[in-house]
Design an enzyme around this catalytic site. Structure first.
Site, PDB file in Angstrom:
ATOM      1  N   HIS A   1      -4.824  -5.028  -0.033  1.00 53.39           N
ATOM      2  CA  HIS A   1      -4.935  -4.138  -1.192  1.00 53.39           C
ATOM      3  C   HIS A   1      -4.917  -4.896  -2.512  1.00 53.39           C
ATOM      4  O   HIS A   1      -4.982  -4.263  -3.573  1.00 53.39           O
ATOM      5  CB  HIS A   1      -3.812  -3.104  -1.160  1.00 53.39           C
ATOM      6  CG  HIS A   1      -3.908  -2.165  -0.010  1.00 53.39           C
ATOM      7  ND1 HIS A   1      -4.596  -0.966  -0.065  1.00 53.39           N
ATOM      8  CD2 HIS A   1      -3.424  -2.247   1.254  1.00 53.39           C
ATOM      9  CE1 HIS A   1      -4.516  -0.353   1.103  1.00 53.39           C
ATOM     10  NE2 HIS A   1      -3.811  -1.106   1.920  1.00 53.39           N
TER      11      HIS A   1
ATOM     12  N   LYS B   1     -11.887  -2.503   2.117  1.00 50.49           N
ATOM     13  CA  LYS B   1     -11.415  -1.823   0.913  1.00 50.49           C
ATOM     14  C   LYS B   1     -12.314  -2.195  -0.258  1.00 50.49           C
ATOM     15  O   LYS B   1     -13.391  -1.642  -0.390  1.00 50.49           O
ATOM     16  CB  LYS B   1      -9.939  -2.156   0.701  1.00 50.49           C
ATOM     17  CG  LYS B   1      -9.107  -1.664   1.902  1.00 50.49           C
ATOM     18  CD  LYS B   1      -7.697  -2.100   1.867  1.00 50.49           C
ATOM     19  CE  LYS B   1      -6.929  -1.567   3.067  1.00 50.49           C
ATOM     20  NZ  LYS B   1      -7.399  -2.098   4.375  1.00 50.49           N
TER      21      LYS B   1
ATOM     22  N   SER C   1       0.803  -1.225   0.000  1.00 49.91           N
ATOM     23  CA  SER C   1       0.000   0.000   0.000  1.00 49.91           C
ATOM     24  C   SER C   1       0.832   1.269   0.000  1.00 49.91           C
ATOM     25  O   SER C   1       0.316   2.342  -0.303  1.00 49.91           O
ATOM     26  CB  SER C   1      -0.922   0.015   1.225  1.00 49.91           C
ATOM     27  OG  SER C   1      -0.167   0.042   2.423  1.00 49.91           O
TER      28      SER C   1
END
Length: 445
Positions: A261, A293, A233
């Site tokens: 991610h 996310k 990230s």
């Protein structure tokens, strides 16, 4: 006959014992009443939070920023859904500070699923899942996650950070070794500390360095765990995961991949690292990811073989002693996962936007480091104050991009991070890169 109360009739040895006991009792009472010896006073910093080193460091950073005219870039209140744009302080900004990669946060289908779960189950499970907090939607979400990876089972936790902490802390101990990428997330480091295992970092994405460490130290420990991230990230790059799989197989170690991610970003349809690298289900022992996310909720998950997941359900403190994931969040994340699978064009659009941002930024001379341009693109400027000033300059132009400062990154690698979404338009990408170039030029002047 003598009176039993007459001590003169007692044997001499017993009389001496009674007299000595009385004397010792008087001495103990005197010692209790005597003043304590003088001691050095306790420093105020040991019992006051306003003198705590962490708070003093924070104050120094704020004072330095104030002297340089840099406003606090953090804790901005978003007044609506944070997508490609966001309303902050009554103004609409192009937003690059959210992990809403596939635009699921605020998606009508996801929101309706969450609302329906509230109507059916309320806002909380009101208990740990082991006791009485289990809901069918938990099981449905976990089954869908397991199927996504092609593994036996999965378990969902209420916090992504706590997922790593409690999983590593429970599975490993002082006789074990954990090898991790030097840029691994804080949650992994906290889990290692909790476990008491020995810790050895290796340079970022350096499989050869990992091999050397394994060759030198594997035989000294019982269990060995290797931890990497599917997509980093801070830098937006990813490891050569098949090489790490081969290393763990040769040295009989466990491999854990943090997909926080990577899910929704890597792979033809956003399935994650296993699809991107062509790996089979069992190539990685512990698949970890977050629900906050791509999946537009909150929490984390572990996916893998039954023997792993079952013991986490019954024994991992972060699951066993925590309330269950709120049903609305589980339902929303399940809906987001199904939308991702049904609408692969979201992933394709995200990839196109990332490629556009990266190519234009690099062509303009922006230092984007090792980013692959998939969803996370840094602009490395060197120096925390430079990063804060650049963020402020973009803010004035209606762009929200957060600075990452020391100690989160080395001082000479301070940066802005741009999180891309499939909702961003090409025009927004172009305008942002142009503003970024102008801001960097102003810093140089």
């Amino acid at each position: 006959m003598s009176d039993a109360s007459d001590t003169t009739a007692l044997p001499a040895a017993l009389k001496r014992a009674l007299i000595d006991g009385a004397r010792q009792a008087r001495q103990r009472r005197a010692q209790t009443l005597a003043p304590l010896p003088l001691q050095a006073p306790i420093p105020a910093a040991h019992y006051r939070f306003d003198l705590h080193p962490g708070y003093l460091q924070l104050r120094a950073m704020r004072d330095n920023a104030a002297r340089l005219g840099v406003e606090n870039p953090y804790f901005k209140a978003h007044e609506g859904i944070a997508g490609a744009t966001s309303l902050i302080e009554g103004r609409s900004y192009i937003n690059f500070a959210s992990y809403n990669y596939l635009g699921m946060a605020g998606d009508p289908t996801v929101c309706e699923a969450a609302k329906a779960a509230i109507d059916r189950y309320g806002t909380s499970t009101s208990a740990s899942r082991l006791v009485s907090g289990e809901r069918p939607v938990h099981q449905a979400l976990e089954r869908a996650l397991a199927d996504l990876y092609g593994v036996d089972d999965a378990v969902a936790f209420v916090s992504g950070h706590a997922t790593n902490v409690t999983t590593i802390g429970h599975l490993f101990g002082p006789r074990d070794l954990i090898l991790h990428d030097a840029l691994i997330h804080n949650s992994v480091l906290q889990g290692i500390q909790l476990s008491g295992a020995h810790r050895l970092p290796f340079p970022h994405n350096d499989g050869q360095a990992l091999e050397r460490l394994l060759a030198a130290h594997r035989h000294e420990f019982e269990r060995v765990l290797i931890v990497v991230e599917g997509l980093y990230s801070m830098d937006g790059d990813y490891p050569d995961l098949p090489r790490f799989v081969r290393a763990k197989q040769r040295h009989h170690a466990f491999l854990m991949v943090d997909e926080a991610h990577a899910l929704g970003v890597l792979g033809p349809q956003g399935q994650g690292s296993h699809a991107h690298h062509g790996l089979s289900a069992g190539d990685v022992d512990i698949w970890m990811g977050t629900l906050s996310k791509t999946l537009a909720g909150c929490g984390g998950y572990i996916a893998g073989e039954s023997a792993l997941v079952e013991q986490l359900r019954f024994l991992a403190p972060g699951f066993l002693y925590s309330v269950g994931l709120p049903p609305a969040l589980a339902a929303g994340s399940l809906a987001a996962l199904r939308c991702m699978q049904a609408e692969p064009e979201r992933v394709a659009t995200l990839r196109a936007r990332g490629e556009r941002f990266l190519s234009r930024a690099r062509a303009a001379g922006v230092d984007t480091g090792t980013s692959a341009g998939l969803a996370v693109i840094p602009a490395i400027v060197g120096g925390s104050m430079r990063a804060a000033r650049l963020s402020a300059a973009l803010w004035r132009e209606g762009i929200n991009a957060q600075p990452i400062l020391h100690p989160a990154v080395p001082e000479n690698a301070a940066r802005l991070r741009f999180f891309l979404s499939c909702l961003h338009t090409e025009a927004q990408i172009d305008a942002t890169v142009d503003a970024l170039v102008r801001g960097l030029a102003a810093l140089a002047d």
